[in-house]
Design a protein around this motif. Structure first.
Motif, mmCIF file in Angstrom:
data_model
loop_
_atom_site.group_PDB
_atom_site.id
_atom_site.type_symbol
_atom_site.label_atom_id
_atom_site.label_comp_id
_atom_site.label_asym_id
_atom_site.label_seq_id
_atom_site.Cartn_x
_atom_site.Cartn_y
_atom_site.Cartn_z
ATOM 1 N N HIS A 197 0.848 -1.199 0.000
ATOM 2 C CA HIS A 197 0.000 0.000 0.000
ATOM 3 C C HIS A 197 0.878 1.242 0.000
ATOM 4 O O HIS A 197 1.843 1.350 0.755
ATOM 5 N N ALA A 198 0.535 2.202 -0.866
ATOM 6 C CA ALA A 198 1.367 3.401 -1.043
ATOM 7 C C ALA A 198 1.547 4.182 0.250
ATOM 8 O O ALA A 198 2.575 4.833 0.455
ATOM 9 N N SER A 199 0.553 4.137 1.143
ATOM 10 C CA SER A 199 0.637 4.925 2.379
ATOM 11 C C SER A 199 1.837 4.534 3.228
ATOM 12 O O SER A 199 2.444 5.389 3.891
ATOM 13 N N PHE A 200 2.207 3.247 3.209
ATOM 14 C CA PHE A 200 3.323 2.804 4.040
ATOM 15 C C PHE A 200 4.648 3.350 3.528
ATOM 16 O O PHE A 200 5.546 3.668 4.308
ATOM 17 N N ARG A 201 4.770 3.484 2.197
ATOM 18 C CA ARG A 201 5.984 4.076 1.632
ATOM 19 C C ARG A 201 6.050 5.568 1.953
ATOM 20 O O ARG A 201 7.108 6.094 2.300
ATOM 21 N N VAL A 202 4.908 6.244 1.814
ATOM 22 C CA VAL A 202 4.879 7.692 2.048
ATOM 23 C C VAL A 202 5.180 8.018 3.505
ATOM 24 O O VAL A 202 5.959 8.931 3.815
ATOM 25 N N LEU A 203 4.571 7.272 4.424
ATOM 26 C CA LEU A 203 4.688 7.572 5.848
ATOM 27 C C LEU A 203 5.840 6.845 6.525
ATOM 28 O O LEU A 203 6.169 7.153 7.680
ATOM 29 N N GLY A 204 6.434 5.871 5.819
ATOM 30 C CA GLY A 204 7.555 5.138 6.398
ATOM 31 C C GLY A 204 7.146 4.263 7.565
ATOM 32 O O GLY A 204 7.868 4.177 8.575
ATOM 33 N N ILE A 205 5.998 3.585 7.446
ATOM 34 C CA ILE A 205 5.496 2.737 8.520
ATOM 35 C C ILE A 205 5.199 1.340 7.990
ATOM 36 O O ILE A 205 5.273 1.089 6.786
ATOM 37 N N GLU A 206 4.842 0.437 8.908
ATOM 38 C CA GLU A 206 4.513 -0.933 8.565
ATOM 39 C C GLU A 206 3.015 -1.172 8.805
ATOM 40 O O GLU A 206 2.394 -0.481 9.616
ATOM 41 N N PRO A 207 2.440 -2.173 8.132
ATOM 42 C CA PRO A 207 1.031 -2.496 8.375
ATOM 43 C C PRO A 207 0.779 -2.787 9.851
ATOM 44 O O PRO A 207 1.514 -3.545 10.486
ATOM 45 N N GLY A 208 -0.250 -2.163 10.395
ATOM 46 C CA GLY A 208 -0.621 -2.390 11.775
ATOM 47 C C GLY A 208 0.153 -1.581 12.801
ATOM 48 O O GLY A 208 -0.208 -1.559 13.973
ATOM 49 N N SER A 209 1.201 -0.888 12.363
ATOM 50 C CA SER A 209 2.020 -0.127 13.318
ATOM 51 C C SER A 209 1.423 1.242 13.630
ATOM 52 O O SER A 209 1.780 1.866 14.618
ATOM 53 N N SER A 210 0.510 1.710 12.785
ATOM 54 C CA SER A 210 -0.069 3.039 12.960
ATOM 55 C C SER A 210 -1.356 3.132 12.163
ATOM 56 O O SER A 210 -1.586 2.372 11.207
ATOM 57 N N HIS A 211 -2.192 4.075 12.550
ATOM 58 C CA HIS A 211 -3.329 4.429 11.704
ATOM 59 C C HIS A 211 -2.802 5.162 10.465
ATOM 60 O O HIS A 211 -1.649 5.591 10.432
ATOM 61 N N VAL A 212 -3.654 5.289 9.459
ATOM 62 C CA VAL A 212 -3.318 6.014 8.234
ATOM 63 C C VAL A 212 -4.480 6.925 7.877
ATOM 64 O O VAL A 212 -5.637 6.490 7.837
ATOM 65 N N CYS A 213 -4.188 8.200 7.627
ATOM 66 C CA CYS A 213 -5.195 9.166 7.184
ATOM 67 C C CYS A 213 -4.925 9.538 5.727
ATOM 68 O O CYS A 213 -3.777 9.504 5.271
ATOM 69 N N HIS A 214 -5.971 9.922 5.025
ATOM 70 C CA HIS A 214 -5.776 10.440 3.667
ATOM 71 C C HIS A 214 -6.889 11.398 3.304
ATOM 72 O O HIS A 214 -8.015 11.299 3.816
#
Length: 236
Positions: A197-214
């Motif tokens: 998922h593109a959000s993990f590359r943009v935010l530098g996080i892993e699945p389940g490690s943080s919420h994601v907003c868009h």
């Protein structure tokens, strides 16, 4: 950030939701005269919508197999046929009427539609935006988000999740003076999302490690119950 695809620059986290926060955001601006047409249900119901039917569809719409349009059609059909993640309900609707039918099945007839609005006109699609007012949380027990997909006619990809989501209205001011009233969502559980998922590359996080907003693009439709309320959020 220099190597990032600008179109992926819509993601952030809730700590960014504060007055004065500046972030780069991509807001596409479609020319409605060249956008995929909204076809009546009677017409689209006679056209197959299946990856298995792609060779026929390419011939039907007069696209060569190696064209960009063919690749976009294949990607859309593939995306629509992927199984939903855990706790997700998804559907692709080939007309506005069929989209509303499916939304009616979820909400009944008592719902309203939210979307991102441009308050000024410009051709700038990617720039820094600053949050200009205290964000307002939109308290909705359920959200159905519908996105226009690349296709010869309008296709709405809609989905809703059982996991917690928080919806916001955010006032943004662009570096060039643009003003946008943007709708944004924060997905609180990303543990079942694909690592690609593109959000993990943009935010530098892993699945389940943080919420994601868009932020939602202006041509996205966000359906919520009619009783949904807005409230100022002073501390996130």
């Amino acid at each position: 950030m220099n190597h990032m695809d600008p179109s992926t620059m819509v993601f952030f986290t809730m700590k960014d939701l504060k007055v004065g926060k500046t972030m780069p955001v991509y807001f596409r601006k479609r020319d409605h005269s060249t956008s995929p047409p909204l076809l009546p249900r009677e017409e689209v119901d006679s056209i197959p919508f299946s990856l298995k039917q792609l060779p026929y569809l390419l011939e039907f719409f007069s696209f060569s197999q190696d064209s960009l349009q063919a690749k976009s059609m294949e990607n859309t059909l593939r995306h629509c046929e992927i199984s939903p993640i855990k706790g997700e309900t998804k559907f692709c609707a080939p007309s506005l009427e069929s989209t509303l039918d499916l939304v009616h099945a979820i909400f009944g007839t008592d719902f309203k539609v939210l979307n991102t609005n441009f308050l000024t006109k410009s051709n700038i699609i990617f720039q820094n935006y600053t949050i200009s007012q205290v964000p307002e949380q939109i308290f909705a027990p359920k959200i159905v988000a519908c996105h226009i997909m690349p296709y010869p006619h309008a296709i709405f990809y809609c989905h809703t999740q059982e996991t917690e989501n928080k919806l916001f209205s955010v006032s943004l001011g662009g570096d060039n003076g643009d003003r946008v009233e943007a709708v944004a969502v924060c997905h609180m559980d990303t543990s079942h999302w694909s690592r690609d998922h593109a959000s993990f590359r943009v935010l530098g996080i892993e699945p389940g490690s943080s919420h994601v907003c868009h932020f939602f693009q202006a041509d996205n439709l966000v359906f919520v119950p009619a009783s949904t309320m807005l409230e100022n959020v002073f501390a996130i």
